[in-house]
Design a protein around this motif. Structure first.
Motif, PDB file in Angstrom:
ATOM      1  N   VAL A  15     -19.436  70.008 -39.280  1.00  0.00           N
ATOM      2  CA  VAL A  15     -18.573  69.440 -40.310  1.00  0.00           C
ATOM      3  C   VAL A  15     -17.643  68.431 -39.648  1.00  0.00           C
ATOM      4  N   VAL A  16     -17.650  67.193 -40.151  1.00  0.00           N
ATOM      5  CA  VAL A  16     -16.834  66.118 -39.592  1.00  0.00           C
ATOM      6  C   VAL A  16     -15.962  65.546 -40.706  1.00  0.00           C
ATOM      7  N   ASP A  17     -14.643  65.440 -40.434  1.00  0.00           N
ATOM      8  CA  ASP A  17     -13.737  64.929 -41.465  1.00  0.00           C
ATOM      9  C   ASP A  17     -13.587  63.409 -41.391  1.00  0.00           C
ATOM     10  N   GLU A  18     -12.739  62.880 -42.249  1.00  0.00           N
ATOM     11  CA  GLU A  18     -12.549  61.428 -42.359  1.00  0.00           C
ATOM     12  C   GLU A  18     -11.873  60.832 -41.121  1.00  0.00           C
ATOM     13  N   HIS A  19     -11.320  61.665 -40.254  1.00  0.00           N
ATOM     14  CA  HIS A  19     -10.698  61.198 -39.010  1.00  0.00           C
ATOM     15  C   HIS A  19     -11.596  61.483 -37.797  1.00  0.00           C
ATOM     16  N   ASP A  20     -12.865  61.759 -38.066  1.00  0.00           N
ATOM     17  CA  ASP A  20     -13.865  62.042 -37.030  1.00  0.00           C
ATOM     18  C   ASP A  20     -13.539  63.283 -36.216  1.00  0.00           C
ATOM     19  N   ARG A  21     -12.922  64.253 -36.842  1.00  0.00           N
ATOM     20  CA  ARG A  21     -12.644  65.541 -36.190  1.00  0.00           C
ATOM     21  C   ARG A  21     -13.700  66.542 -36.647  1.00  0.00           C
ATOM     22  N   VAL A  22     -14.105  67.386 -35.712  1.00  0.00           N
ATOM     23  CA  VAL A  22     -15.167  68.359 -35.948  1.00  0.00           C
ATOM     24  C   VAL A  22     -14.538  69.728 -36.182  1.00  0.00           C
ATOM     25  N   LEU A  23     -14.994  70.411 -37.218  1.00  0.00           N
ATOM     26  CA  LEU A  23     -14.478  71.734 -37.547  1.00  0.00           C
ATOM     27  C   LEU A  23     -15.198  72.799 -36.740  1.00  0.00           C
ATOM     28  N   LEU A  24     -14.421  73.634 -36.065  1.00  0.00           N
ATOM     29  CA  LEU A  24     -14.955  74.820 -35.411  1.00  0.00           C
ATOM     30  C   LEU A  24     -14.161  76.021 -35.893  1.00  0.00           C
ATOM     31  N   ASP A  89     -33.253  81.340 -33.705  1.00  0.00           N
ATOM     32  CA  ASP A  89     -33.742  79.984 -33.908  1.00  0.00           C
ATOM     33  C   ASP A  89     -32.778  79.310 -34.885  1.00  0.00           C
ATOM     34  N   HIS A  90     -32.017  78.314 -34.411  1.00  0.00           N
ATOM     35  CA  HIS A  90     -30.969  77.666 -35.213  1.00  0.00           C
ATOM     36  C   HIS A  90     -31.318  76.207 -35.492  1.00  0.00           C
ATOM     37  N   VAL A  91     -31.078  75.784 -36.732  1.00  0.00           N
ATOM     38  CA  VAL A  91     -31.123  74.367 -37.087  1.00  0.00           C
ATOM     39  C   VAL A  91     -29.711  73.950 -37.489  1.00  0.00           C
ATOM     40  N   PHE A  92     -29.373  72.698 -37.209  1.00  0.00           N
ATOM     41  CA  PHE A  92     -28.046  72.158 -37.480  1.00  0.00           C
ATOM     42  C   PHE A  92     -28.135  71.026 -38.488  1.00  0.00           C
ATOM     43  N   PHE A  93     -27.202  71.051 -39.431  1.00  0.00           N
ATOM     44  CA  PHE A  93     -27.057  69.988 -40.417  1.00  0.00           C
ATOM     45  C   PHE A  93     -25.722  69.299 -40.178  1.00  0.00           C
ATOM     46  N   LEU A  94     -25.530  68.147 -40.792  1.00  0.00           N
ATOM     47  CA  LEU A  94     -24.283  67.397 -40.721  1.00  0.00           C
ATOM     48  C   LEU A  94     -23.679  67.307 -42.110  1.00  0.00           C
ATOM     49  N   LEU A  95     -22.362  67.472 -42.173  1.00  0.00           N
ATOM     50  CA  LEU A  95     -21.621  67.211 -43.410  1.00  0.00           C
ATOM     51  C   LEU A  95     -20.406  66.376 -43.061  1.00  0.00           C
ATOM     52  N   ARG A  96     -20.327  65.177 -43.640  1.00  0.00           N
ATOM     53  CA  ARG A  96     -19.120  64.348 -43.559  1.00  0.00           C
ATOM     54  C   ARG A  96     -18.335  64.637 -44.822  1.00  0.00           C
ATOM     55  N   THR A  97     -17.056  64.986 -44.670  1.00  0.00           N
ATOM     56  CA  THR A  97     -16.228  65.356 -45.813  1.00  0.00           C
ATOM     57  C   THR A  97     -14.767  65.084 -45.496  1.00  0.00           C
ATOM     58  N   ASN A  98     -13.950  65.034 -46.525  1.00  0.00           N
ATOM     59  CA  ASN A  98     -12.512  64.972 -46.297  1.00  0.00           C
ATOM     60  C   ASN A  98     -12.048  66.310 -45.761  1.00  0.00           C
ATOM     61  N   ARG A  99     -11.022  66.272 -44.923  1.00  0.00           N
ATOM     62  CA  ARG A  99     -10.483  67.509 -44.365  1.00  0.00           C
ATOM     63  C   ARG A  99     -10.043  68.420 -45.511  1.00  0.00           C
ATOM     64  N   PHE A 100     -10.239  69.699 -45.311  1.00  0.00           N
ATOM     65  CA  PHE A 100      -9.865  70.698 -46.297  1.00  0.00           C
ATOM     66  C   PHE A 100      -9.265  71.892 -45.575  1.00  0.00           C
ATOM     67  N   GLU A 101      -8.581  72.728 -46.306  1.00  0.00           N
ATOM     68  CA  GLU A 101      -8.010  73.940 -45.729  1.00  0.00           C
ATOM     69  C   GLU A 101      -9.090  75.008 -45.668  1.00  0.00           C
ATOM     70  N   VAL A 102      -9.337  75.516 -44.482  1.00  0.00           N
ATOM     71  CA  VAL A 102     -10.350  76.559 -44.295  1.00  0.00           C
ATOM     72  C   VAL A 102      -9.795  77.875 -44.824  1.00  0.00           C
ATOM     73  N   ARG A 103     -10.622  78.550 -45.621  1.00  0.00           N
ATOM     74  CA  ARG A 103     -10.248  79.853 -46.157  1.00  0.00           C
ATOM     75  C   ARG A 103     -11.378  80.832 -45.882  1.00  0.00           C
ATOM     76  N   PHE A 104     -10.994  82.030 -45.439  1.00  0.00           N
ATOM     77  CA  PHE A 104     -11.966  83.065 -45.102  1.00  0.00           C
ATOM     78  C   PHE A 104     -12.072  84.111 -46.213  1.00  0.00           C
ATOM     79  N   ASP A 105     -11.826  83.728 -47.445  1.00  0.00           N
ATOM     80  CA  ASP A 105     -11.822  84.666 -48.568  1.00  0.00           C
ATOM     81  C   ASP A 105     -13.206  85.174 -48.954  1.00  0.00           C
TER      82      ASP A 105
END
Length: 181
Positions: A15-24, A89-105
């Motif tokens: 997941v990459v936001d509009e400021h090119d930061r990657v979510l981990l 066996d893992h496959v990776f996708f890309l998502l470009r999105t605006n930053r959002f608040e992560v919630r673990f609900d």
């Protein structure tokens, strides 16, 4: 996991936001009481799901962001290896999105307590902790996609005997990790 059933199939999202930061996502004390590491968003593919459907579902469960599977680009990466759950066996996708608040609900019961926070990292920050990203280091692939070079076929990512042992991979600034409380 037995050889007869094959590897556990997983789908992950860079997941990459509009400021090119990657979510981990951040995990602390899951494998051992001392372990601290980062996790790319994703998990197992359920029976009857496509990899993109699983990636979109996992994205919602682990972050609260709901997207349609066709919003994901890829797969852009692939890896196989062995972890304590068995062969994966893992496959990776890309998502470009605006930053959002992560919630673990919406975590599954077995995931509650495993994920302890999240961080939006620059590629340089990601590179500093890349050895501690489950299931594989992703900084090179992240740098490539942040720069606009989207692979037309999945890039093979080297599984580097990831064990999730008692090594710690914190960021130098603890404020960067947003907790779940």
């Amino acid at each position: 996991m037995s050889e007869e059933t094959g590897p556990r199939r997983c789908a992950r999202v860079i997941v990459v936001d509009e400021h090119d930061r990657v979510l981990l996502l951040h995990s602390s004390g899951f494998v051992t009481p001392e372990s601290e590491f980062f996790v790319s968003v994703g998990g197992g593919i359920d029976p009857g799901e496509t990899a993109a459907e699983a990636a979109a579902r996992e994205l919602f469960e682990e972050t609260g962001l709901r997207v349609e599977p066709d919003a994901l680009v890829g797969p852009i990466g692939h890896t196989v290896g062995t972890w304590w759950l068995g062969h994966e066996d893992h496959v990776f996708f890309l998502l470009r999105t605006n930053r959002f608040e992560v919630r673990f609900d919406w975590l599954e019961a077995c995931e509650i307590g495993e994920l302890t926070g999240s961080a939006w990292l620059t590629v340089d920050e990601l590179r500093a902790v890349d050895a501690g990203v489950f299931p594989v280091p992703i900084a090179d692939l992240a740098e490539r996609v942040v720069g606009g070079d989207i692979p037309s076929a999945p890039v093979e990512l080297a599984w580097v005997n990831w064990r999730g042992d008692n090594k710690r991979y914190p960021l130098s600034t603890p404020d960067t990790i947003e907790g779940t409380a």
